[in-house]
Design a protein around this motif. Structure first.
Motif, PDB file in Angstrom:
ATOM      1  N   PRO A 215       0.828  -1.210   0.000  1.00  0.00           N
ATOM      2  CA  PRO A 215       0.000   0.000   0.000  1.00  0.00           C
ATOM      3  C   PRO A 215       0.858   1.253   0.000  1.00  0.00           C
ATOM      4  O   PRO A 215       1.855   1.330   0.728  1.00  0.00           O
ATOM      5  CB  PRO A 215      -0.815  -0.129   1.290  1.00  0.00           C
ATOM      6  N   LEU A 216       0.481   2.220  -0.818  1.00  0.00           N
ATOM      7  CA  LEU A 216       1.261   3.446  -0.963  1.00  0.00           C
ATOM      8  C   LEU A 216       1.448   4.159   0.370  1.00  0.00           C
ATOM      9  O   LEU A 216       2.524   4.691   0.651  1.00  0.00           O
ATOM     10  CB  LEU A 216       0.576   4.386  -1.968  1.00  0.00           C
ATOM     11  N   ILE A 217       0.428   4.139   1.193  1.00  0.00           N
ATOM     12  CA  ILE A 217       0.494   4.852   2.469  1.00  0.00           C
ATOM     13  C   ILE A 217       1.584   4.287   3.377  1.00  0.00           C
ATOM     14  O   ILE A 217       2.109   4.973   4.250  1.00  0.00           O
ATOM     15  CB  ILE A 217      -0.878   4.808   3.176  1.00  0.00           C
ATOM     16  N   ALA A 218       1.954   3.017   3.164  1.00  0.00           N
ATOM     17  CA  ALA A 218       2.991   2.391   3.982  1.00  0.00           C
ATOM     18  C   ALA A 218       4.388   2.596   3.403  1.00  0.00           C
ATOM     19  O   ALA A 218       5.382   2.202   4.021  1.00  0.00           O
ATOM     20  CB  ALA A 218       2.718   0.899   4.123  1.00  0.00           C
ATOM     21  N   LEU A 219       4.470   3.211   2.226  1.00  0.00           N
ATOM     22  CA  LEU A 219       5.747   3.439   1.552  1.00  0.00           C
ATOM     23  C   LEU A 219       6.145   4.907   1.509  1.00  0.00           C
ATOM     24  O   LEU A 219       7.299   5.254   1.719  1.00  0.00           O
ATOM     25  CB  LEU A 219       5.675   2.915   0.110  1.00  0.00           C
ATOM     26  N   ASP A 220       5.178   5.768   1.196  1.00  0.00           N
ATOM     27  CA  ASP A 220       5.444   7.162   0.855  1.00  0.00           C
ATOM     28  C   ASP A 220       5.738   8.007   2.094  1.00  0.00           C
ATOM     29  O   ASP A 220       4.863   8.283   2.910  1.00  0.00           O
ATOM     30  CB  ASP A 220       4.234   7.731   0.101  1.00  0.00           C
ATOM     31  N   GLY A 221       6.990   8.438   2.201  1.00  0.00           N
ATOM     32  CA  GLY A 221       7.412   9.269   3.325  1.00  0.00           C
ATOM     33  C   GLY A 221       7.429  10.745   3.013  1.00  0.00           C
ATOM     34  O   GLY A 221       7.997  11.531   3.771  1.00  0.00           O
ATOM     35  N   GLY A 222       6.815  11.146   1.885  1.00  0.00           N
ATOM     36  CA  GLY A 222       6.788  12.555   1.510  1.00  0.00           C
ATOM     37  C   GLY A 222       7.954  12.943   0.625  1.00  0.00           C
ATOM     38  O   GLY A 222       8.742  12.097   0.193  1.00  0.00           O
ATOM     39  N   ASP A 223       8.081  14.216   0.347  1.00  0.00           N
ATOM     40  CA  ASP A 223       9.101  14.697  -0.598  1.00  0.00           C
ATOM     41  C   ASP A 223      10.509  14.294  -0.198  1.00  0.00           C
ATOM     42  O   ASP A 223      11.334  13.957  -1.055  1.00  0.00           O
ATOM     43  CB  ASP A 223       9.022  16.232  -0.717  1.00  0.00           C
ATOM     44  N   ASP A 224      10.821  14.333   1.085  1.00  0.00           N
ATOM     45  CA  ASP A 224      12.177  13.972   1.525  1.00  0.00           C
ATOM     46  C   ASP A 224      12.218  12.623   2.254  1.00  0.00           C
ATOM     47  O   ASP A 224      13.265  12.211   2.741  1.00  0.00           O
ATOM     48  CB  ASP A 224      12.780  15.060   2.411  1.00  0.00           C
ATOM     49  N   GLY A 225      11.065  11.959   2.344  1.00  0.00           N
ATOM     50  CA  GLY A 225      11.010  10.649   3.007  1.00  0.00           C
ATOM     51  C   GLY A 225      10.978  10.709   4.519  1.00  0.00           C
ATOM     52  O   GLY A 225      11.003   9.671   5.183  1.00  0.00           O
ATOM     53  N   LEU A 226      10.886  11.915   5.091  1.00  0.00           N
ATOM     54  CA  LEU A 226      11.040  12.062   6.535  1.00  0.00           C
ATOM     55  C   LEU A 226       9.782  12.531   7.257  1.00  0.00           C
ATOM     56  O   LEU A 226       9.817  12.780   8.469  1.00  0.00           O
ATOM     57  CB  LEU A 226      12.180  13.050   6.827  1.00  0.00           C
ATOM     58  N   ASP A 227       8.670  12.644   6.549  1.00  0.00           N
ATOM     59  CA  ASP A 227       7.446  13.169   7.168  1.00  0.00           C
ATOM     60  C   ASP A 227       7.041  12.388   8.416  1.00  0.00           C
ATOM     61  O   ASP A 227       6.681  12.969   9.445  1.00  0.00           O
ATOM     62  CB  ASP A 227       6.287  13.137   6.160  1.00  0.00           C
ATOM     63  N   ALA A 228       7.086  11.066   8.333  1.00  0.00           N
ATOM     64  CA  ALA A 228       6.652  10.239   9.458  1.00  0.00           C
ATOM     65  C   ALA A 228       7.544  10.444  10.682  1.00  0.00           C
ATOM     66  O   ALA A 228       7.050  10.462  11.826  1.00  0.00           O
ATOM     67  CB  ALA A 228       6.650   8.770   9.061  1.00  0.00           C
ATOM     68  N   TYR A 229       8.847  10.605  10.470  1.00  0.00           N
ATOM     69  CA  TYR A 229       9.759  10.783  11.593  1.00  0.00           C
ATOM     70  C   TYR A 229       9.475  12.089  12.329  1.00  0.00           C
ATOM     71  O   TYR A 229       9.563  12.152  13.559  1.00  0.00           O
ATOM     72  CB  TYR A 229      11.204  10.729  11.106  1.00  0.00           C
ATOM     73  N   ARG A 230       9.143  13.132  11.586  1.00  0.00           N
ATOM     74  CA  ARG A 230       8.795  14.403  12.224  1.00  0.00           C
ATOM     75  C   ARG A 230       7.602  14.219  13.155  1.00  0.00           C
ATOM     76  O   ARG A 230       7.597  14.718  14.289  1.00  0.00           O
ATOM     77  CB  ARG A 230       8.482  15.456  11.155  1.00  0.00           C
ATOM     78  N   GLU A 231       6.584  13.522  12.675  1.00  0.00           N
ATOM     79  CA  GLU A 231       5.394  13.270  13.483  1.00  0.00           C
ATOM     80  C   GLU A 231       5.730  12.424  14.705  1.00  0.00           C
ATOM     81  O   GLU A 231       5.267  12.689  15.819  1.00  0.00           O
ATOM     82  CB  GLU A 231       4.327  12.565  12.646  1.00  0.00           C
ATOM     83  N   ILE A 232       6.512  11.399  14.499  1.00  0.00           N
ATOM     84  CA  ILE A 232       6.846  10.484  15.600  1.00  0.00           C
ATOM     85  C   ILE A 232       7.644  11.196  16.690  1.00  0.00           C
ATOM     86  O   ILE A 232       7.345  11.060  17.884  1.00  0.00           O
ATOM     87  CB  ILE A 232       7.607   9.254  15.065  1.00  0.00           C
ATOM     88  N   CYS A 236       5.660  11.445  20.175  1.00  0.00           N
ATOM     89  CA  CYS A 236       6.135  10.459  21.164  1.00  0.00           C
ATOM     90  C   CYS A 236       6.841  11.056  22.364  1.00  0.00           C
ATOM     91  O   CYS A 236       7.102  10.354  23.348  1.00  0.00           O
ATOM     92  CB  CYS A 236       7.072   9.457  20.483  1.00  0.00           C
ATOM     93  N   SER A 237       7.162  12.327  22.305  1.00  0.00           N
ATOM     94  CA  SER A 237       7.929  12.934  23.395  1.00  0.00           C
ATOM     95  C   SER A 237       7.195  12.864  24.734  1.00  0.00           C
ATOM     96  O   SER A 237       7.825  12.858  25.794  1.00  0.00           O
ATOM     97  CB  SER A 237       8.263  14.393  23.054  1.00  0.00           C
ATOM     98  N   GLN A 238       5.854  12.792  24.696  1.00  0.00           N
ATOM     99  CA  GLN A 238       5.063  12.711  25.919  1.00  0.00           C
ATOM    100  C   GLN A 238       4.538  11.303  26.189  1.00  0.00           C
ATOM    101  O   GLN A 238       3.724  11.106  27.090  1.00  0.00           O
ATOM    102  CB  GLN A 238       3.879  13.684  25.820  1.00  0.00           C
ATOM    103  N   LYS A 239       5.011  10.318  25.409  1.00  0.00           N
ATOM    104  CA  LYS A 239       4.473   8.950  25.526  1.00  0.00           C
ATOM    105  C   LYS A 239       5.510   7.947  26.042  1.00  0.00           C
ATOM    106  O   LYS A 239       5.251   6.747  26.041  1.00  0.00           O
ATOM    107  CB  LYS A 239       3.982   8.456  24.156  1.00  0.00           C
ATOM    108  N   ILE A 240       6.652   8.418  26.484  1.00  0.00           N
ATOM    109  CA  ILE A 240       7.734   7.500  26.854  1.00  0.00           C
ATOM    110  C   ILE A 240       8.273   7.844  28.239  1.00  0.00           C
ATOM    111  O   ILE A 240       8.360   9.017  28.611  1.00  0.00           O
ATOM    112  CB  ILE A 240       8.856   7.548  25.793  1.00  0.00           C
ATOM    113  N   VAL A 241       8.616   6.822  29.006  1.00  0.00           N
ATOM    114  CA  VAL A 241       9.176   7.055  30.336  1.00  0.00           C
ATOM    115  C   VAL A 241      10.610   7.567  30.196  1.00  0.00           C
ATOM    116  O   VAL A 241      11.244   7.418  29.144  1.00  0.00           O
ATOM    117  CB  VAL A 241       9.144   5.764  31.178  1.00  0.00           C
TER     118      VAL A 241
END
Length: 287
Positions: A215-232, A236-241
């Motif tokens: 599925p495209l949604i599981a491959l496409d990271g945006g123009d630089d491939g890093l969109d998902a990492y920015r979100e994560i 996640c900064s408030q979700k980890i001990v």
């Protein structure tokens, strides 16, 4: 060969191996065995022990059709609807990314860091779980651990639940339909993710079994491939001990850029791990 010809199981395996080898498929022997076992609904041991058994002509016709699909570039996993990952079996669908060997590196790293703490309370969050391969494999190997798996596609979550049930860990995983971890209000010791990280412009150049089947949604990271990492990094900064760790699968050439994003979001770099092919594969961070 005529589809009307009758063969033994052993001859069917020889036929499948020859056809796949002729097409230049490297693991033709293993893949032929997978196709034959799938068509005749048997295991590898039964295939060997019943090699002299006669087959049904319609099943041979079906086998030839599947061989043709594989020669056309479709993966074995897509053809059979099931793949092996970290020694376990996972069903896949058109809504899920096909788990691949590279991602097993992530499992190795987490287990090395946390398996010795299996008697402690350890909570894992798997972001964008897909088939559930990552969190199911981790919980299977850490019997006292519990976790949460997220995805934005309910059909995908349903498949992940099926895989959790099939591998006996469903009672220790909660599945949540959300964007990354937006609706999560818990803290975790471990956060893992294999997010989409391929640059949009690169996707048309990928192998057919990836660009046309995953599925495209599981491959496409945006123009630089890093969109998902920015979100994560942000979510996640408030979700980890404080003593927790964030594990991310990455593309082979993205480590420096992702480390830069992490630093901007106040995450501390721990280490970079390469996969079996000597490519950068997993980054580890601390809050």
């Amino acid at each position: 060969m005529s589809q009307s010809q009758s063969l033994t199981l052993g001859e069917a395996l020889i036929l499948a191996s020859a056809e796949l080898k002729k097409s230049g498929i490297c693991e033709y022997s293993r893949e032929a065995r997978s196709l034959v076992c799938h068509v005749f609904e048997i295991g590898a041991v039964e295939l060997i022990s019943n090699a002299a058994s006669k087959t049904d002509k319609r099943q041979i016709a079906n086998l030839l059709d599947l061989i043709s699909r594989r020669r056309g570039g479709e993966s074995i996993g897509r053809i059979t609807g099931e793949v092996e990952f970290y020694g376990l079996q996972f069903k896949i669908s058109e809504n899920t990314l096909e788990p691949r060997t590279d991602t097993e590196t992530l499992i190795d790293v987490v287990l090395a860091d946390f398996q010795h703490r299996n008697g402690d309370i350890v909570r894992i969050l798997d972001i964008g779980t897909g088939t559930g391969a990552i969190i199911v494999s981790l919980l299977y190997n850490m019997p006292a651990v519990t976790g949460v798996a997220t995805d934005i596609n309910q059909n995908t979550l349903d498949m992940a639940k099926q895989n959790a049930v099939a591998n006996g860990v469903d009672d220790r995983i909660k599945f949540i339909d959300t964007n990354w971890c937006a609706d999560i209000d818990e803290d975790f010791d471990v956060i893992v993710s294999n997010p989409p990280y391929i640059r949009s412009e690169v996707i048309p150049t990928l192998a057919r079994e990836v660009k046309d089947c995953d599925p495209l949604i599981a491959l496409d990271g945006g123009d630089d491939g890093l969109d998902a990492y920015r979100e994560i990094f942000t979510q996640c900064s408030q979700k980890i001990v404080k003593t927790g760790k964030l594990y991310l699968e990455i593309g082979y050439d993205q480590a420096e850029l992702i480390c830069g994003l992490a630093k901007q979001a106040n995450w501390k770099f721990v280490r970079l791990i390469k996969d079996s092919g000597a490519n950068d594969r997993v980054l580890v961070f601390e809050p």
